[in-house]
Motif scaffolding. Structure first.
Motif, PDB file in Angstrom:
ATOM      1  N   ARG A   3       0.731  -1.176  -0.053  1.00  0.00           N
ATOM      2  CA  ARG A   3       0.076  -0.075   0.228  1.00  0.00           C
ATOM      3  C   ARG A   3       0.875   1.169  -0.070  1.00  0.00           C
ATOM      4  O   ARG A   3       1.858   1.216   0.433  1.00  0.00           O
ATOM      5  CB  ARG A   3      -0.867   0.091   1.231  1.00  0.00           C
ATOM      6  CG  ARG A   3      -2.115  -0.875   1.440  1.00  0.00           C
ATOM      7  CD  ARG A   3      -2.496  -0.711   2.617  1.00  0.00           C
ATOM      8  NE  ARG A   3      -3.490  -2.052   2.916  1.00  0.00           N
ATOM      9  CZ  ARG A   3      -4.139  -2.164   4.214  1.00  0.00           C
ATOM     10  NH1 ARG A   3      -3.744  -1.600   4.985  1.00  0.00           N
ATOM     11  NH2 ARG A   3      -4.946  -3.121   4.195  1.00  0.00           N
ATOM     12  N   THR A  21      -5.327   5.444   2.262  1.00  0.00           N
ATOM     13  CA  THR A  21      -4.844   4.663   1.105  1.00  0.00           C
ATOM     14  C   THR A  21      -4.902   5.421  -0.158  1.00  0.00           C
ATOM     15  O   THR A  21      -6.012   5.648  -0.560  1.00  0.00           O
ATOM     16  CB  THR A  21      -5.445   3.711   1.076  1.00  0.00           C
ATOM     17  OG1 THR A  21      -5.216   2.903   2.266  1.00  0.00           O
ATOM     18  CG2 THR A  21      -4.773   2.553   0.090  1.00  0.00           C
ATOM     19  N   SER A  74      -3.044   0.676  -3.851  1.00  0.00           N
ATOM     20  CA  SER A  74      -3.096  -0.678  -3.071  1.00  0.00           C
ATOM     21  C   SER A  74      -3.094  -1.804  -3.877  1.00  0.00           C
ATOM     22  O   SER A  74      -3.763  -1.681  -5.134  1.00  0.00           O
ATOM     23  CB  SER A  74      -4.069  -0.841  -1.993  1.00  0.00           C
ATOM     24  OG  SER A  74      -4.227  -1.844  -1.448  1.00  0.00           O
TER      25      SER A  74
END
Length: 84
Positions: A40, A53, A56
């Motif tokens: 990530r 995030t 990913s």
């Protein structure tokens, strides 16, 4: 960063500081096998524990090296985190 020998549940982290208004992180990754975890890229506000995030991948991605480029849309700290 190599995580295959780290053991299950271990995490490796690479921290990058973005100093300008825009930029990117470019890297190659190889995620192959039955025990592959996650890779990530997070953004993290200064003095905060909260992460968001921005890119990913999870699980096996084939027995090839793959190229990734993640645009940095703000200044601050970014973390590249891999775990198995």
């Amino acid at each position: 960063m190599e995580t295959s020998l780290a053991g299950k549940g271990k995490t490796a982290v690479l921290t990058v500081k973005a100093t300008g208004p825009t930029g990117c992180i470019k890297f190659w990754y190889h995620m192959f096998g039955t025990t592959i975890g996650r890779l990530r890229v997070y953004t993290k506000a200064s003095r905060s524990l909260q992460k968001s995030t921005v890119w990913s991948k999870q699980g096996t991605q084939g027995d090839v090296w793959r190229y990734a480029q993640v645009e940095l849309k703000q200044t601050g700290t970014y973390e590249v985190s891999g775990c198995n």
